[in-house]
Write an enzyme that holds these catalytic residues in place. Structure first.
Site, PDB file in Angstrom:
ATOM      1  N   THR A 140     -56.535  10.270  12.642  1.00  0.00           N
ATOM      2  CA  THR A 140     -56.162   9.544  13.851  1.00  0.00           C
ATOM      3  C   THR A 140     -56.605  10.114  15.131  1.00  0.00           C
ATOM      4  O   THR A 140     -56.478  11.393  15.206  1.00  0.00           O
ATOM      5  CB  THR A 140     -54.666   9.507  13.707  1.00  0.00           C
ATOM      6  OG1 THR A 140     -54.283   8.667  12.436  1.00  0.00           O
ATOM      7  CG2 THR A 140     -54.192   8.361  15.033  1.00  0.00           C
ATOM      8  N   SER A 146     -55.142   2.706  13.807  1.00  0.00           N
ATOM      9  CA  SER A 146     -55.032   1.622  12.894  1.00  0.00           C
ATOM     10  C   SER A 146     -56.700   1.284  12.723  1.00  0.00           C
ATOM     11  O   SER A 146     -57.115   1.130  11.522  1.00  0.00           O
ATOM     12  CB  SER A 146     -54.474   0.548  13.216  1.00  0.00           C
ATOM     13  OG  SER A 146     -53.027   0.802  13.406  1.00  0.00           O
ATOM     14  N   GLY A 179     -50.793  16.151  10.840  1.00  0.00           N
ATOM     15  CA  GLY A 179     -49.719  17.092  10.159  1.00  0.00           C
ATOM     16  C   GLY A 179     -50.539  18.476   9.891  1.00  0.00           C
ATOM     17  O   GLY A 179     -51.376  18.460   9.282  1.00  0.00           O
ATOM     18  N   ARG A 312     -13.329   6.093  -0.096  1.00  0.00           N
ATOM     19  CA  ARG A 312     -12.650   5.630   1.403  1.00  0.00           C
ATOM     20  C   ARG A 312     -11.795   4.500   1.178  1.00  0.00           C
ATOM     21  O   ARG A 312     -11.958   3.294   0.626  1.00  0.00           O
ATOM     22  CB  ARG A 312     -13.932   5.531   2.224  1.00  0.00           C
ATOM     23  CG  ARG A 312     -13.277   5.132   3.563  1.00  0.00           C
ATOM     24  CD  ARG A 312     -13.097   6.368   4.417  1.00  0.00           C
ATOM     25  NE  ARG A 312     -12.730   5.816   5.808  1.00  0.00           N
ATOM     26  CZ  ARG A 312     -11.964   6.781   6.507  1.00  0.00           C
ATOM     27  NH1 ARG A 312     -11.522   7.952   6.185  1.00  0.00           N
ATOM     28  NH2 ARG A 312     -11.890   6.361   7.788  1.00  0.00           N
ATOM     29  N   GLY A 402     -17.911   6.411  10.845  1.00  0.00           N
ATOM     30  CA  GLY A 402     -18.013   7.668  11.827  1.00  0.00           C
ATOM     31  C   GLY A 402     -18.699   9.092  10.898  1.00  0.00           C
ATOM     32  O   GLY A 402     -19.375   9.563  11.553  1.00  0.00           O
ATOM     33  N   GLU A 425     -49.785   6.377   7.108  1.00  0.00           N
ATOM     34  CA  GLU A 425     -50.529   6.196   5.946  1.00  0.00           C
ATOM     35  C   GLU A 425     -50.733   4.300   6.353  1.00  0.00           C
ATOM     36  O   GLU A 425     -50.559   3.595   5.010  1.00  0.00           O
ATOM     37  CB  GLU A 425     -49.735   6.323   4.722  1.00  0.00           C
ATOM     38  CG  GLU A 425     -49.936   7.691   4.303  1.00  0.00           C
ATOM     39  CD  GLU A 425     -51.695   8.075   3.648  1.00  0.00           C
ATOM     40  OE1 GLU A 425     -51.954   6.892   3.215  1.00  0.00           O
ATOM     41  OE2 GLU A 425     -52.025   9.076   4.132  1.00  0.00           O
ATOM     42  N   ASP A 427     -50.196   1.309   9.285  1.00  0.00           N
ATOM     43  CA  ASP A 427     -49.130   0.803  10.247  1.00  0.00           C
ATOM     44  C   ASP A 427     -48.794  -0.611   9.284  1.00  0.00           C
ATOM     45  O   ASP A 427     -49.587  -1.406   8.728  1.00  0.00           O
ATOM     46  CB  ASP A 427     -49.524   0.343  11.712  1.00  0.00           C
ATOM     47  CG  ASP A 427     -48.640  -0.775  12.158  1.00  0.00           C
ATOM     48  OD1 ASP A 427     -47.676  -0.526  12.753  1.00  0.00           O
ATOM     49  OD2 ASP A 427     -48.900  -1.961  11.986  1.00  0.00           O
TER      50      ASP A 427
HETATM   51  C1  LIG Z   1     -44.894  11.769  12.487  1.00  0.00           C
HETATM   52  C2  LIG Z   1     -46.645  11.341  12.331  1.00  0.00           C
HETATM   53  C3  LIG Z   1     -47.390  12.024  11.335  1.00  0.00           C
HETATM   54  C4  LIG Z   1     -48.640  11.504  11.174  1.00  0.00           C
HETATM   55  N1  LIG Z   1     -49.708  12.468  10.436  1.00  0.00           N
HETATM   56  C5  LIG Z   1     -50.946  12.011  10.492  1.00  0.00           C
HETATM   57  C6  LIG Z   1     -51.925  12.981   9.659  1.00  0.00           C
HETATM   58  O1  LIG Z   1     -51.384  14.015   9.184  1.00  0.00           O
HETATM   59  N2  LIG Z   1     -53.210  12.733   9.931  1.00  0.00           N
HETATM   60  C7  LIG Z   1     -53.537  11.497  10.699  1.00  0.00           C
HETATM   61  O2  LIG Z   1     -54.902  11.132  10.600  1.00  0.00           O
HETATM   62  N3  LIG Z   1     -52.780  10.787  11.308  1.00  0.00           N
HETATM   63  C8  LIG Z   1     -51.678  11.076  11.286  1.00  0.00           C
HETATM   64  N4  LIG Z   1     -50.574  10.171  11.849  1.00  0.00           N
HETATM   65  C9  LIG Z   1     -51.211   8.942  12.516  1.00  0.00           C
HETATM   66  C10 LIG Z   1     -50.666   7.656  12.188  1.00  0.00           C
HETATM   67  O3  LIG Z   1     -51.414   7.370  10.989  1.00  0.00           O
HETATM   68  C11 LIG Z   1     -51.013   6.513  13.202  1.00  0.00           C
HETATM   69  O4  LIG Z   1     -49.884   6.844  13.903  1.00  0.00           O
HETATM   70  C12 LIG Z   1     -50.939   5.229  12.452  1.00  0.00           C
HETATM   71  O5  LIG Z   1     -52.226   4.746  11.659  1.00  0.00           O
HETATM   72  C13 LIG Z   1     -50.798   4.266  13.644  1.00  0.00           C
HETATM   73  O6  LIG Z   1     -52.022   4.300  14.515  1.00  0.00           O
HETATM   74  P1  LIG Z   1     -51.521   4.403  16.086  1.00  0.00           P
HETATM   75  O7  LIG Z   1     -50.367   5.397  16.412  1.00  0.00           O
HETATM   76  O8  LIG Z   1     -52.636   4.507  16.730  1.00  0.00           O
HETATM   77  O9  LIG Z   1     -50.799   2.878  16.290  1.00  0.00           O
HETATM   78  P2  LIG Z   1     -51.824   1.472  16.698  1.00  0.00           P
HETATM   79  O10 LIG Z   1     -52.723   1.205  15.623  1.00  0.00           O
HETATM   80  O11 LIG Z   1     -52.027   1.723  18.181  1.00  0.00           O
HETATM   81  O12 LIG Z   1     -50.481   0.424  16.563  1.00  0.00           O
HETATM   82  C14 LIG Z   1     -49.653   0.233  17.631  1.00  0.00           C
HETATM   83  C15 LIG Z   1     -48.692  -1.240  17.380  1.00  0.00           C
HETATM   84  O13 LIG Z   1     -49.852  -2.450  17.404  1.00  0.00           O
HETATM   85  C16 LIG Z   1     -49.756  -2.972  16.448  1.00  0.00           C
HETATM   86  N5  LIG Z   1     -51.221  -3.513  15.865  1.00  0.00           N
HETATM   87  C17 LIG Z   1     -52.358  -2.587  15.920  1.00  0.00           C
HETATM   88  N6  LIG Z   1     -53.365  -3.431  15.604  1.00  0.00           N
HETATM   89  C18 LIG Z   1     -52.990  -4.748  15.487  1.00  0.00           C
HETATM   90  C19 LIG Z   1     -53.505  -5.761  15.023  1.00  0.00           C
HETATM   91  N7  LIG Z   1     -54.937  -5.692  14.590  1.00  0.00           N
HETATM   92  N8  LIG Z   1     -52.808  -6.963  15.112  1.00  0.00           N
HETATM   93  C20 LIG Z   1     -51.727  -6.910  15.149  1.00  0.00           C
HETATM   94  N9  LIG Z   1     -51.044  -5.829  15.530  1.00  0.00           N
HETATM   95  C21 LIG Z   1     -51.765  -4.606  15.436  1.00  0.00           C
HETATM   96  C22 LIG Z   1     -49.181  -2.196  15.210  1.00  0.00           C
HETATM   97  O14 LIG Z   1     -48.700  -3.138  14.467  1.00  0.00           O
HETATM   98  C23 LIG Z   1     -48.278  -1.440  15.871  1.00  0.00           C
HETATM   99  O15 LIG Z   1     -46.958  -1.998  16.033  1.00  0.00           O
HETATM  100  C24 LIG Z   1     -49.201  10.533  11.920  1.00  0.00           C
HETATM  101  C25 LIG Z   1     -48.372   9.722  12.999  1.00  0.00           C
HETATM  102  C26 LIG Z   1     -47.067  10.145  12.889  1.00  0.00           C
HETATM  103  C27 LIG Z   1     -46.255   9.599  14.012  1.00  0.00           C
END
Ligand SMILES: Cc1cc2nc3c(=O)[nH]c(=O)nc-3n(C[C@H](O)[C@H](O)[C@H](O)COP(=O)(O)OP(=O)(O)OC[C@H]3O[C@@H](n4cnc5c(N)ncnc54)[C@H](O)[C@@H]3O)c2cc1C
Length: 475
Positions: A140, A146, A179, A312, A402, A425, A427
């Site tokens: 990412t 995504s 991570g 409870r 609570g 993994e 969205d």
């Molecule tokens: C705690 C944490 C650990 C992570 N660990 C790793 C890691 O180790 N390695 C790694 O590579 N990544 C990691 N990630 C990244 C994670 O995989 C991404 O955050 C995830 O793939 C979503 O991408 P984004 O944050 O860019 O969200 P976006 O893709 O920008 O999505 C934002 C919103 O837009 C919506 N959306 C996006 N595209 C569309 C579409 N085509 N149609 C309709 N709705 C859409 C989605 O549903 C979502 O609600 C981690 C993230 C977190 C928060």
């Protein structure tokens, strides 16, 4: 519990055996090994101490031998992917930070090196299993999560030195949320646009050292800490920026494509789109694991809330003269028991998914379409189980009043830690679209292949469905 004196089994024993599924023995061993406080998270630690604790716990997990289960025998593993997923899932009952950081090291990073690499990366696989090599999975970027195909990081081949130059060309190309990137990882599996002979060949994965043995950033690499998150206190998520970092040609994970010393590009998969999806498909185990861990967290929450509801009491019952046990309220039953039933259903579905994964990944199911069917099922079940977790754990928290809000009762930590499972993994919304696309394509293929008689049957079935629906029979 089984009655040891008579050898008889209770309904609970039968239920546990059924729920434990094909890897019951792995689960049973883990139940015995993961006892005490050693593997439990400590919510009172600050985030730095929590991260250090999780790394120590991972060393203990490595000694128990769980990570080796999933890797191939030639790398020192046992070649049992199903047992690996299930044994690591057992960590989720203890602490989800431990599960996530283990999943990053052995599932994502280890999975990328073993499954996208070749024999020239065998040494790295052997070293990452006992944690002699700590890694991260850097896919990412701040600008693209995504939409992996449009990542901006570049890996440009230089034939003069036989090296790749890894670079972050824009602020949005910064690797983010990774991570292990904030503190512990020494090497990153970096996904980047591979450019050779002036042509962009699409997203490929390369191993890039990011820190020296003392933990300092290597020249050209800048890492940042993502700081405090909504949960997963013990996971060191961070950012990575590359400034013209050079790595040897051999650092390309070259299972599906390679670059010759002179820069010539070759691939066993001609179609670039198919190559990209094959690369991502290799990593399906991570997505399967997320669904399983979400379901495990949900089961912990439901066990807490239902046991509490059996003890409870609130409000005096005039008929009995005693206060009423919460679970005797029909409303309370309706809140918790359908969620419990759903959890049972998902446990069976997850066991079946892991079984299918084992067959495909050990080469015992080579049917055309088996891998694709596995990916579709994994995506759908990941969405279903993580959504269920978010809803059910919140309901469990409320059902404990609570007491549910006190951190010592675990529900708020489970809620915070599983929250992001709907996002990483894959969205959930994007994965749902993927499943829908697969189903529609399969439907279109089925309809396209119909002969005249098939069309008549198809039209008759459709008409029947419409009549049944309108008449209310289908409801
Ligand atoms: C705690 C944490 C650990 C992570 N660990 C790793 C890691 O180790 N390695 C790694 O590579 N990544 C990691 N990630 C990244 C994670 O995989 C991404 O955050 C995830 O793939 C979503 O991408 P984004 O944050 O860019 O969200 P976006 O893709 O920008 O999505 C934002 C919103 O837009 C919506 N959306 C996006 N595209 C569309 C579409 N085509 N149609 C309709 N709705 C859409 C989605 O549903 C979502 O609600 C981690 C993230 C977190 C928060």
């Amino acid at each position: 519990m089984a009655n040891l004196a008579t050898g008889s089994f209770t309904t609970a024993d039968h239920l546990r055996t059924a729920l434990d599924g094909p890897w019951a023995q792995v689960r049973e061993t883990a139940r015995k090994q993961l006892t005490g406080n050693q593997f439990i998270g400590d919510p009172y630690l600050d985030y730095k101490a929590a991260r250090a604790r999780v790394l120590d716990q991972m060393r203990a997990v490595a000694e128990l031998g769980y990570p080796g289960l999933g890797f191939r025998p030639e790398h020192g593993g046992l070649g049992e992917p199903g047992a690996a997923v299930v044994s690591l899932e057992m960590l989720a009952y203890c602490d989800l930070s431990l599960w996530v950081k283990s999943g990053v090291q052995w599932g994502l990073f280890g999975g990328a090196v073993e499954n996208l690499g070749t024999e020239r990366h065998a040494d790295q696989v052997r070293r990452l299993i006992p944690l002699d090599l700590l890694g991260c999975f850097a896919m990412t970027e701040s600008g693209h999560g995504s939409d992996v195909a449009n990542l901006e990081t570049t890996a440009t081949y230089d034939p003069a030195t036989e090296e790749f130059v890894i670079h972050t060309p824009t602020p949005s190309a910064r690797k983010d949320y990774i991570g292990g990137a904030a503190e512990h990882a020494r090497v990153a599996a970096v996904f980047a646009q591979l450019i050779t002979q002036d042509e962009n060949r699409g997203v490929h994965c390369l191993l890039v050292p990011i820190r020296d043995a003392d933990g300092a950033d290597l020249p050209g690499v800048t890492t940042y800490d993502d700081g405090l998150k909504g949960g997963l206190l013990g996971v060191d998520n961070g950012r990575i920026v590359f400034d013209q970092v050079r790595v040897p040609r051999e650092n390309l994970l070259n299972r599906y494509a390679d670059v010759a010393p002179n820069g010539a590009y070759t691939s066993t998969i001609d179609n670039p789109s198919r190559r990209f999806f094959t690369t991502l498909g290799t990593l399906v185990r991570g997505r399967i694991s997320v669904g399983g861990a979400a379901a495990a967290g949900t089961r912990v929450a439901l066990s807490i809330a239902i046991r509490y509801a059996l003890l409870r009491r609130q409000f005096l019952d005039q008929d009995t003269g005693s206060e009423t046990v919460l679970l005797d309220y029909r409303n309370h039953q309706r809140r918790l028991l359908p969620l419990l039933a759903k959890s049972y259903a998902y446990a069976f579905a997850q066991n079946d998914l892991v079984r299918r994964m084992e067959l495909v990944q050990t080469g015992r199911d080579t049917a055309p379409g088996a891998q694709r069917a596995l990916e579709k099922r994994a995506a759908g079940l990941k969405v279903a189980q993580t959504r269920h977790a978010t809803r059910a754990i919140q309901e469990c928290r409320e059902a404990c009043g609570g007491a549910g809000y006190l951190t010592e009762n675990r529900l708020v930590t489970l809620k915070a830690d599983t929250d992001v499972f709907t996002t990483f993994e894959g969205d959930n919304v994007v994965l749902t679209q993927l499943v829908a696309k697969e189903l529609l394509t399969a439907y279109a293929d089925e309809v396209r292949d119909l002969d005249a008689l098939g069309w008549v049957r198809f039209a008759a079935t459709m008409a029947g469905d419409v009549v049944r629906k309108r008449s209310g029979v289908a409801n």
